[in-house]
Design an enzyme around this catalytic site. Structure first.
Site: not given
Ligand code: ASP
Length: 323
Positions: A13, A57, A90-91
């Protein structure tokens, strides 16, 4: 002398903006644009950037983690490099962070960072998080603390950090131990050290490791699937302190009898699994079967560890020692 930080961009993200046609966030912010947002850190460090990937991710895989670890090892070994910052979605950030924690053996800081809001959102947290990660990677205090995760001005150890909130910017927590430090007014302050690190360094991994989360009344059919599909390891996210529904116990026994390492962790977020109960499916019975107890690891981290452990050896006793 200025620090030298290698910035490795993998996506997430933090590197996304909203596509007006889709009305949804997609990859779209490059490394140059991200570095432009944190110009103030030029005062403390020189940078080299590596565009490793620009993926969400959930698209991260153990193969990519292994490839990333090679890039990290190559760069962290350079005399002119102070530390490494890796941007990541973050995932699955905690899984990549733990993978790197187990395979890298440098005292220099390796810091993972992401953001919860994309670049089109009000209050985008990416720039501030990258700057905080860079301050951390430049800090002499960050040495020998293992792989770190920096978000929302808090510093966590890769060993115990986890994503706890689906949307909030303070999503990363260590529910049992808390952050190991903070970034306060650009100053990096550590509250505590970390225990001795564990190294499972390998160039080979075994990806066929299944993870199953248990709930009341579940039966062993999913385990039969893993056994018949040639899975080389299974992680069970069990109930409470490490117990399974009785209809699961037979499946676990069959897996162990086929020399498939079965690692037991718990869906509870705090504490360790222990062989307390002797009833059908209780932890004591599982221990007697030869199930490996995974301490306080989460399911996803135990799976990363088993992927690496199986890359090193398929001897159950050696794998048991790793846990
Ligand atoms: N869905 C996103 C990812 O993990 C969430 C993020 O980056 O915060 O790429």
């Amino acid at each position: 002398m200025k620090s030298k930080i290698v910035m490795i961009f993998t996506g997430g993200t933090i590197a996304m903006k909203v596509d007006p046609e889709l009305d949804a966030a997609v990859p779209g912010v490059g490394s140059n644009e991200l570095m432009e947002m944190v110009k103030e850190v030029d005062k403390i460090a020189d940078f080299e950037t590596i565009d490793f990937a620009n993926i969400p991710s959930p698209h991260m895989t153990p193969d990519l983690m292994l490839e990333l670890s090679k890039v990290v090892k190559e760069n962290i070994a350079r005399d002119d490099v102070t530390g490494i910052v890796i941007t990541h979605g973050t995932d699955t950030l905690e899984e990549t962070a733990y993978f790197l924690e187990l395979v890298t053996n440098s005292e220099k800081p390796i810091v993972l960072v992401g953001s919860m809001r994309n670049n089109s959102d009000l209050g985008y947290d990416g720039a501030a998080n990258i700057a905080a990660a860079i301050y951390t990677a430049c800090s002499p205090e960050a040495k020998s603390k293992g792989v770190l995760v920096v978000m929302n001005d808090q510093i966590y150890s890769a060993v115990d950090v986890t994503k706890t909130n689906k949307v909030a910017v303070d999503t990363f927590k260590s529910p049992e131990l808390g952050p190991i430090g903070i970034i306060s007014n650009k100053e990096v302050v550590f509250y505590r050290n970390i225990k001795e690190r564990q190294l499972l360094d390998t160039e080979k991994i075994e990806k066929k490791v299944g993870l199953v989360k248990l709930a009341a009344g579940m039966e062993a059919d999913i385990l039969e699937f893993f056994i018949e599909s040639g899975y080389k390891g299974i992680v069970i996210e069990a109930l409470g302190c490490g117990n399974v529904p009785p209809a699961m116990a037979g499946g676990i026994r069959r897996a162990v009898e086929k020399d498939i390492p079965v690692v037991l962790v718990s869906r509870c977020i705090k504490g360790r699994v222990e062989p307390v109960y002797g009833y059908e499916g209780g932890g004591s019975q599982l221990k007697d079967m030869g199930v490996i107890f995974g301490g306080n690891l989460s399911g996803q981290k135990a799976r990363i560890k088993l992927i690496l452990a199986l890359g090193i050896s398929d001897d159950i006793d050696i794998i048991r020692k790793f846990f």
